[in-house]
Design an enzyme around this catalytic site. Structure first.
Site, PDB file in Angstrom:
ATOM      1  N   HIS A 295       0.828  -1.196   0.000  1.00 11.87           N
ATOM      2  CA  HIS A 295       0.000   0.000   0.000  1.00 11.87           C
ATOM      3  C   HIS A 295       0.870   1.256   0.000  1.00 11.87           C
ATOM      4  O   HIS A 295       0.595   2.222  -0.719  1.00 11.87           O
ATOM      5  CB  HIS A 295      -0.906   0.012   1.233  1.00 11.87           C
ATOM      6  CG  HIS A 295      -2.033  -0.960   1.178  1.00 11.87           C
ATOM      7  ND1 HIS A 295      -1.843  -2.312   1.175  1.00 11.87           N
ATOM      8  CD2 HIS A 295      -3.382  -0.758   1.140  1.00 11.87           C
ATOM      9  CE1 HIS A 295      -3.018  -2.920   1.131  1.00 11.87           C
ATOM     10  NE2 HIS A 295      -3.963  -1.995   1.109  1.00 11.87           N
TER      11      HIS A 295
ATOM     12  N   HIS B  90       0.761  -4.175   9.442  1.00 13.60           N
ATOM     13  CA  HIS B  90       2.150  -3.899   9.072  1.00 13.60           C
ATOM     14  C   HIS B  90       2.885  -3.293  10.252  1.00 13.60           C
ATOM     15  O   HIS B  90       2.303  -2.564  11.068  1.00 13.60           O
ATOM     16  CB  HIS B  90       2.228  -2.907   7.909  1.00 13.60           C
ATOM     17  CG  HIS B  90       2.094  -3.539   6.564  1.00 13.60           C
ATOM     18  ND1 HIS B  90       3.038  -4.395   6.042  1.00 13.60           N
ATOM     19  CD2 HIS B  90       1.123  -3.428   5.619  1.00 13.60           C
ATOM     20  CE1 HIS B  90       2.647  -4.793   4.834  1.00 13.60           C
ATOM     21  NE2 HIS B  90       1.496  -4.220   4.555  1.00 13.60           N
TER      22      HIS B  90
END
Length: 215
Positions: A130, A182
């Site tokens: 992302h 993450h």
């Protein structure tokens, strides 16, 4: 974004260093602390905001995001104006996550414990895809807005738009840590690789422009 050529060797070196270290270490100093602190801020409305922001940088090879018409429309806009170089430049910027998939497999770093995830995810953690997409694609828009002819006559609007895009890039990265999928170092690595990928595109485009301009 990525304006100074003197900083590029440093970005490249930092990206490689993080890649090597992420291959060896499952987390970096401060990763667990930041993940824990952001998790404590969770609220229903903030969860919804994080998920919405995260979709901006979601997935695949760049085209498979939750709203695929957004990058398609943005990339098609220069085609309507017959700005072929801009269209190709933007299209190539969306492919950064495809290259990133290979890096993820090489590093093979595990994600945080699924118990802290706000949404289900698959695949490895480093670098954050992302963040790579946000840095490369949105960064490409920031760079293009800074070129002559972009929003000419509207300097304030240009700066505001660039500022919003830069904040959105940062927000995408923060949202991934907030959602627990993450580590912060995954996001930093994603930003570095996305910036490096973008610089390569910018360098290639400038080289072609100089070649076409001739001596």
């Amino acid at each position: 974004m990525v304006k100074g050529t003197l900083s590029i060797p440093a970005v490249a070196a930092a990206t490689v260093a993080m890649l090597v270290l992420a291959r060896v270490y499952a987390t970096f100093p401060g990763d667990a602390w930041a993940l824990r602190e952001l998790a404590q801020l969770r609220a229903e409305w903030l969860d919804a905001v994080a998920i919405a922001v995260s979709t901006v940088g979601q997935g695949g090879i760049g085209w498979g995001i939750a709203f695929p018409w957004v990058p398609v429309a943005v990339t098609a806009a220069p085609l309507v104006m017959r700005r072929w170089a801009d269209a190709v430049f933007l299209a190539l910027s969306t492919l950064a996550p495809a290259v990133n998939l290979g890096i993820k497999e090489l590093v093979a770093r595990p994600r945080p414990d699924p118990e802290v995830w706000l949404v289900a995810e698959t695949g490895f953690a480093f670098p954050s895809g992302h963040s790579v997409f946000a840095a490369a694609f949105l960064g490409a828009l920031v760079w293009m807005l800074g070129r002559p002819g972009s929003l000419e006559g509207w300097p304030v609007l240009r700066r505001i738009t660039q500022g919003i895009l830069l904040l959105l890039i940062l927000a995408v990265g923060v949202s991934r840590v907030y959602m627990g999928v993450h580590w912060p170092s995954d996001v930093i690595g994603g930003f570095l690789f996305g910036a490096l990928y973008l610089w390569l595109l910018i360098s290639a485009r400038r080289w072609l422009e100089r070649r076409r301009a001739g001596p």
